[in-house]
Design an enzyme around this catalytic site. Structure first.
Site, short mmCIF file in Angstrom:
data_model
loop_
_atom_site.label_atom_id
_atom_site.label_comp_id
_atom_site.label_asym_id
_atom_site.label_seq_id
_atom_site.Cartn_x
_atom_site.Cartn_y
_atom_site.Cartn_z
NE ARG A 227 -19.92 17.30 1.28
CZ ARG A 227 -19.83 18.59 1.53
NH1 ARG A 227 -18.68 19.07 1.97
NH2 ARG A 227 -20.84 19.39 1.33
CE LYS B 199 -21.21 -5.33 0.34
NZ LYS B 199 -22.17 -6.41 0.03
CD GLU C 29 -22.21 -14.42 7.72
OE1 GLU C 29 -21.59 -14.72 6.67
OE2 GLU C 29 -23.24 -13.71 7.71
CE LYS D 98 -16.52 -9.00 4.36
NZ LYS D 98 -17.72 -8.74 5.15
CD GLU E 274 -21.93 -7.25 -3.33
OE1 GLU E 274 -21.62 -6.97 -2.17
OE2 GLU E 274 -23.01 -7.76 -3.64
NE ARG F 17 -17.65 -6.66 -0.10
CZ ARG F 17 -17.22 -5.71 0.69
NH1 ARG F 17 -16.38 -4.81 0.24
NH2 ARG F 17 -17.62 -5.62 1.94
CG ASN G 294 -24.07 -11.00 -1.01
OD1 ASN G 294 -23.97 -10.57 0.14
ND2 ASN G 294 -23.94 -10.22 -2.07
CG HIS H 211 -25.78 -13.39 3.13
ND1 HIS H 211 -24.95 -14.47 3.32
CD2 HIS H 211 -25.55 -12.54 4.18
CE1 HIS H 211 -24.23 -14.27 4.42
NE2 HIS H 211 -24.57 -13.12 4.95
CG HIS I 143 -30.46 -10.41 3.23
ND1 HIS I 143 -29.65 -9.83 2.28
CD2 HIS I 143 -29.70 -10.50 4.35
CE1 HIS I 143 -28.46 -9.60 2.80
NE2 HIS I 143 -28.47 -9.99 4.05
CG HIS J 17 -27.28 -11.79 9.64
ND1 HIS J 17 -27.99 -11.66 8.46
CD2 HIS J 17 -25.98 -11.89 9.27
CE1 HIS J 17 -27.15 -11.67 7.43
NE2 HIS J 17 -25.92 -11.80 7.90
#
Lengths: 383, 383
Positions: free
Chosen positions: B133, B155, B197, B238, B248, B252, B256, B259, B263, B278
């Site tokens: 955990r 993330k 990026e 960032k 997010e 945040r 994206n 993106h 994606h 990517h």
């Protein structure tokens, strides 16, 4: 289904326990018939869709009624059914449940609803924790054990080949609906197994509640208002500990009373329910923890005997010899314990007791003492 | 910048960026040679053992040196190697990595060290989030893209058949060691992909940095102090956004930018690196986001042209036609977008721009407008 509807229409007594966790606070609603409110409560939480995760057994008994109730509240509701049993707390089933939740296009405002016992709650709660990096979920525990223990507190997870619950997340539910009417379909063995976790709360820090259990345990198992009272008291006890220590950095470990032994027994039994179920292992684990405490001179032998007497009177196992098909061996038990997640820097941590209602976290317990104790217990000399 | 001035001294040039997240705050240490400090820093974090997760490619180049460094600091250190490529962000590889970490008896005080690009960081970080955990982890990004983006911000996750990064956790690292010397082994294509990026941070909210990129982009790709400066500036950008909105729930999402298109392109290409990687998809996505903004009358066409011009000058793709082997189709792109995780209550959310350095979150974007735009782009009429 009719039992749920009938119970709801008669507006039964209910109790709400708040788990005080700041912005993650939530209610546990306990009472006969509360399952019928699932739809209205999901709508009140702002969900537009509900992924209803359950197992084969519960699917036959309760799932359609709950799904219909959710649909009647105007929410999209679809089932995800997994096989009954501990085997579903696996990587493979987790992947299947996550994909099914995604296939249902559950978004961050929606809900996963875990309808079942501890396996379903742990599995569905973990899936909710990781799908889209966290969607909300509601626990609807259908076993006594889940109602008094696993559905409360946000521990979710699956098993690994290396041990039970070794992969998971802390993810608090948004609501727990503990419908005690659903317990009417449980067999006696499952009820007794859940009762072991109720007794545990008395042994941890509530001697008065243990005494209440001694007087009322039979009534809790037979049903009636004592059962609701025991469930609510247990949830309050667990909620208080979880509110103090959500991520088990301190006090929460007290909830593991009996569990280091129990997990080792479960590992030796390969989680085979024909040998033992979790609550039975916990019962034996509680008796063992008290006898170990007595051997170490921490508590009076009379306390250990009192614990054992009450568990045995309820029909619960209290020794390693109680499990047909299990071959207890000191070294194998010790190995199993060493892989449990309460290992810190290579030393064993136990929850031990100075008496009934007076448990404490004992770090760095001497492995030699554990070995001596286990050898005595394996030889049948513990009693 | 003081760290740049430090380059004159005998100590290697380095810069430390703090990610201000309260009790989850951590440092990003950027500079040539910082990988050599991994052992000392792991020891300083109190770890006794390190599970070093890497991929086949990085294993050959850097893993032994890092492992030896960790071992030299007196820590137990073992490798977990996964196949290179996006395919490792799978349920099956996640299970294997979790089991390997457990087999190494990594406990809560120990560390998982992710040595690799975005795939390794996302995968190992997610494994660290769920083993027991949650155990701590350190990011050691080995690609430009990972150093300026994926290793910062917590993330983590894997892909599902339903889309990229749909299963994961927010789990902040305890430290990021971005050794820019490791970038010397990258091919030009990977460097360029990471550069997309970097440009993104300028386009989001820092027009001066975009202008700096226009002037210094070639030097960043060629190596030298401009590269460290670009990495450090990107990490600061960032870190500032992540500190404002860790999970997010607001700002945040600006990260994206480009993106949603990227994606969708990656889905259409089945994540096949022979078609695109990517960062290339992000480059095209940035150009598309600005052209879409221009079509909607939000920004001047000259801004879209300026973005496109700089990306193209760097050798990055800016149109759907730039990818050999991809058959872009408006409806398939729209379908792919609709399954992206930025769908809220069935409507599409885009990051759009009012100009260079002036991006914003546009919720509930009209699907008809997206369709018109994509039809124009697929027909090659976007430029």
């Amino acid at each position: 289904m009719s039992a749920i509807a009938d119970a709801a229409s008669s507006a039964p007594a209910r109790e709400t326990v708040r788990v005080a966790l700041g912005e993650r606070a939530y209610d546990i609603v306990i009472g006969r018939g509360v399952a019928a409110e699932a739809g209205a409560r999901a709508a009140a939480l702002g969900a537009r869709a509900v992924a209803l995760v359950t197992d084969d057994t519960v699917a036959e008994l309760h799932a359609e009624a709950v799904r219909n109730g959710v649909a009647a509240a105007g929410l999209r509701a679809e089932l995800v059914t997994v096989p009954s049993g501990e085997g579903s707390k696996s990587y493979a089933t987790l992947a299947r449940v996550c994909d099914a939740i995604l296939a249902q296009r559950i978004e961050r405002g929606d809900l996963v609803l875990a309808l079942g016992g501890g396996v379903v709650g742990d599995l569905a709660g973990f899936a909710a924790a990781i799908v889209r990096r966290g969607v909300r979920f509601v626990q609807m525990p259908t076993t006594l054990l889940a109602q008094v223990d696993s559905s409360v507190g946000g521990k979710t997870g699956i098993n690994s080949a290396h041990g039970k619950n070794l992969v998971g997340a802390f993810h608090q539910p948004s609501l727990v609906l503990a419908d005690t009417a659903l317990l009417d379909t449980l067999c006696e063995r499952e009820l007794r197994a859940g009762y072991a976790e109720i007794v545990k709360y008395g042994l941890i820090d509530d001697a008065a509640f243990f005494a209440w259990c001694e007087a009322n345990g039979a009534a809790v198992l037979a049903g009636g208002p004592e059962r609701e009272r025991a469930v609510a008291h247990s949830c309050r006890a667990k909620a208080a500990i979880v509110a103090r220590d959500e991520r088990e950095e301190g006090d929460r470990a007290l909830l593991n009373l009996g569990h280091t032994f129990a997990h080792a027994l479960e590992r030796l039994a390969h989680y085979d329910p024909s040998i033992l179920v979790h609550g039975e292992a916990v019962a034996a684990g509680l008796a063992l923890a008290f006898r170990f405490s007595a051997m170490l001179g921490l508590c009076a032998p009379a306390d250990a005997e009192r614990v054992e007497r009450h568990l045995a009177a309820t029909g619960l196992p209290t020794t390693l010899q109680a499990f047909a098909g299990l071959s207890p061996d000191p070294e194998r038990l010790l190995d199993a314990m060493a892989q449990d997640k309460k290992v810190v820097a290579g030393q064993l941590t136990f929850i031990l007791a100075r008496g009934v209602g007076n448990s404490f976290i004992a770090k760095g317990v001497d492995v030699a003492a554990v070995r001596t104790f286990l050898a005595r217990e394996c030889a049948g000399g513990g009693r």
